[in-house]
Design a protein around this motif. Structure first.
Motif, PDB file in Angstrom:
ATOM      1  N   THR A   1       0.770  -1.214   0.058  1.00  0.00           N
ATOM      2  CA  THR A   1       0.115  -0.003  -0.092  1.00  0.00           C
ATOM      3  C   THR A   1       0.946   1.250  -0.119  1.00  0.00           C
ATOM      4  OG1 THR A   1      -1.634  -1.014   1.197  1.00  0.00           O
ATOM      5  CG2 THR A   1      -1.523   1.171   1.195  1.00  0.00           C
ATOM      6  N   ILE A   2       0.502   2.196  -0.974  1.00  0.00           N
ATOM      7  CA  ILE A   2       1.332   3.521  -1.062  1.00  0.00           C
ATOM      8  C   ILE A   2       0.379   4.477  -0.360  1.00  0.00           C
ATOM      9  CG2 ILE A   2       3.159   2.734  -2.533  1.00  0.00           C
ATOM     10  CD1 ILE A   2       1.521   4.127  -4.791  1.00  0.00           C
ATOM     11  N   VAL A   3       1.030   5.378   0.073  1.00  0.00           N
ATOM     12  CA  VAL A   3       0.276   6.778   0.648  1.00  0.00           C
ATOM     13  C   VAL A   3       0.896   7.852  -0.238  1.00  0.00           C
ATOM     14  CG1 VAL A   3      -0.283   8.176   2.666  1.00  0.00           C
ATOM     15  CG2 VAL A   3       0.021   5.635   3.023  1.00  0.00           C
ATOM     16  N   CYS A   4       0.050   8.565  -1.070  1.00  0.00           N
ATOM     17  CA  CYS A   4       0.417   9.741  -1.567  1.00  0.00           C
ATOM     18  C   CYS A   4      -0.589  10.804  -1.440  1.00  0.00           C
ATOM     19  CB  CYS A   4       0.389   9.280  -2.970  1.00  0.00           C
ATOM     20  SG  CYS A   4       1.259   7.712  -3.723  1.00  0.00           S
ATOM     21  N   ARG A   5      -0.240  12.154  -2.004  1.00  0.00           N
ATOM     22  CA  ARG A   5      -1.002  13.204  -2.069  1.00  0.00           C
ATOM     23  C   ARG A   5      -1.987  12.946  -2.959  1.00  0.00           C
ATOM     24  NH1 ARG A   5      -0.415  15.565   2.778  1.00  0.00           N
ATOM     25  NH2 ARG A   5       1.735  16.063   3.276  1.00  0.00           N
ATOM     26  N   ALA A   6      -3.354  13.186  -2.573  1.00  0.00           N
ATOM     27  CA  ALA A   6      -4.554  12.688  -3.321  1.00  0.00           C
ATOM     28  C   ALA A   6      -4.741  14.107  -4.662  1.00  0.00           C
ATOM     29  CB  ALA A   6      -5.674  12.684  -2.681  1.00  0.00           C
TER      30      ALA A   6
ATOM     31  N   SER B   1       2.289  -4.196   3.501  1.00  0.00           N
ATOM     32  CA  SER B   1       3.361  -3.141   3.913  1.00  0.00           C
ATOM     33  C   SER B   1       2.677  -1.762   3.540  1.00  0.00           C
ATOM     34  CB  SER B   1       4.552  -3.566   3.300  1.00  0.00           C
ATOM     35  OG  SER B   1       4.972  -4.877   3.671  1.00  0.00           O
ATOM     36  N   ILE B   2       2.993  -0.889   4.361  1.00  0.00           N
ATOM     37  CA  ILE B   2       2.541   0.446   3.973  1.00  0.00           C
ATOM     38  C   ILE B   2       3.721   1.354   3.964  1.00  0.00           C
ATOM     39  CG2 ILE B   2       0.869   2.442   4.748  1.00  0.00           C
ATOM     40  CD1 ILE B   2      -0.575   0.299   6.138  1.00  0.00           C
TER      41      ILE B   2
ATOM     42  N   ALA C   1       5.139  -2.492   8.831  1.00  0.00           N
ATOM     43  CA  ALA C   1       5.780  -3.688   8.316  1.00  0.00           C
ATOM     44  C   ALA C   1       4.761  -4.510   7.885  1.00  0.00           C
ATOM     45  CB  ALA C   1       6.889  -4.170   9.210  1.00  0.00           C
ATOM     46  N   GLY C   2       4.823  -5.353   6.912  1.00  0.00           N
ATOM     47  CA  GLY C   2       3.838  -6.196   6.106  1.00  0.00           C
ATOM     48  C   GLY C   2       4.405  -7.201   5.602  1.00  0.00           C
TER      49      GLY C   2
ATOM     50  N   ASP D   1      -7.091  -3.839   3.053  1.00  0.00           N
ATOM     51  CA  ASP D   1      -6.823  -2.953   3.565  1.00  0.00           C
ATOM     52  C   ASP D   1      -6.078  -3.570   4.360  1.00  0.00           C
ATOM     53  OD1 ASP D   1      -8.091  -1.912   6.102  1.00  0.00           O
ATOM     54  OD2 ASP D   1      -7.608  -1.162   5.822  1.00  0.00           O
ATOM     55  N   ARG D   2      -6.769  -4.553   3.140  1.00  0.00           N
ATOM     56  CA  ARG D   2      -6.456  -5.400   3.923  1.00  0.00           C
ATOM     57  C   ARG D   2      -5.347  -5.238   3.943  1.00  0.00           C
ATOM     58  NH1 ARG D   2      -9.351  -4.283   4.352  1.00  0.00           N
ATOM     59  NH2 ARG D   2      -9.791  -3.867   3.833  1.00  0.00           N
TER      60      ARG D   2
END
Length: 272
Positions: free
Chosen positions: A99-104, A182-183, A196-197, A271-272
């Motif tokens: 999972t990547i977190v970015c600016r929307a 993993s995020i 960690a995932g 989100d899973r």
């Protein structure tokens, strides 16, 4: 009344996907299998459906829902910038448990919760999930369990917890992995591991070259937690408004210029 489909049967699978697509377009909730655990999903662009998802789980807006996509192109339409390392991580690990977190993208008309202008995105490595996402476009998806309860590894476990709050349950047998995704947060100059995932930290470092973690200097409050709710990590605020992704495949609810679909590299939220 909820409907459950045994997707090991080809006819049931076809009927189930069609019913799930219709339910999502009506703003209802569905449960779907992923490569991690089962997820509860809703149309990412229908705020009332996302609210219903959070209510079904018994969670607040302070933990916004991540988004599952079925193609890299759909993901690119949802974000403002993948940063220096985002495309390399996608090329290496998608579809899969990253999972990547970015600016929307600030032009999007959605409300995933208090996301602070970020979005957490994943392309799952699961054929049935990707088939569904190809038809629905991006979906807000969280782990299919009540907040604080164990994630569901089967559709039956999900139905026990969520009951008639979900319209359609797609049963594709036990989920593939107990390990969450993993995020990685890509909103800063240097990627940071938020959770960690399933993908070892060493593999992520091989791609990024540098990766901050909890052992490094504390980061600012993390942006939206993208995860299949196995662990509620993130909190966030201020969701973007105005319009759907400019490049989503044509869907019933997307403008002509938008492409709301997703495809896969292989066939696989959760989100899973």
């Amino acid at each position: 009344m909820s409907r459950r489909y045994d997707c090991s049967d080809p006819l049931e699978r076809t009927k189930g996907i069609a019913d799930a697509v219709s339910a999502v377009r009506r703003g209802e909730l569905v449960v779907l299998p992923t490569d991690t655990v089962y997820g509860i999903g809703a149309d990412a662009f229908t705020p009332s459906a996302v609210t219903a998802l959070l209510d079904a789980k018994g969670r607040g807006r302070d933990i916004p829902s991540p988004v599952l996509v079925g193609s890299v192109r759909a993901a690119q339409a949802l974000v403002d910038d993948l940063g220096t390392y985002g495309q390399d991580l996608i090329d290496e690990f998608w579809p899969g448990a990253l999972t990547i977190v970015c600016r929307a993208n600030t032009t999007l008309a959605w409300d995933l919760g208090d996301s602070k202008g970020t979005v957490a995105i994943r392309m799952p490595l699961h054929q049935l999930a990707l088939e569904l996402l190809k038809e629905t476009g991006p979906m807000a998806v969280s782990s299919a369990n009540r907040s604080g309860a164990a994630p569901s590894r089967t559709a039956e476990q999900a139905e026990t917890q969520l009951g008639d709050s979900v319209s359609v349950y797609l049963d594709d047998g036990p989920s593939g992995d107990d390990m969450p995704s993993s995020i990685v947060d890509l909103t800063g100059a240097v990627p940071r591991l938020l959770r960690a995932g399933a993908i070892p930290e060493e593999r992520l470092r091989e791609v990024c070259g540098v990766l901050l973690s909890d052992e490094d200097d504390p980061a600012p409050e993390p942006p939206a937690e993208p995860a299949e709710d196995q662990k509620d990590i993130a909190k966030a605020a201020e969701s973007p408004q105005n319009g759907r992704p400019p490049e989503a495949e044509p869907q019933a609810k997307a403008p002509a210029s938008a492409e709301r679909t997703d495809t896969e590299k292989d066939a696989p939220p959760a989100d899973r």
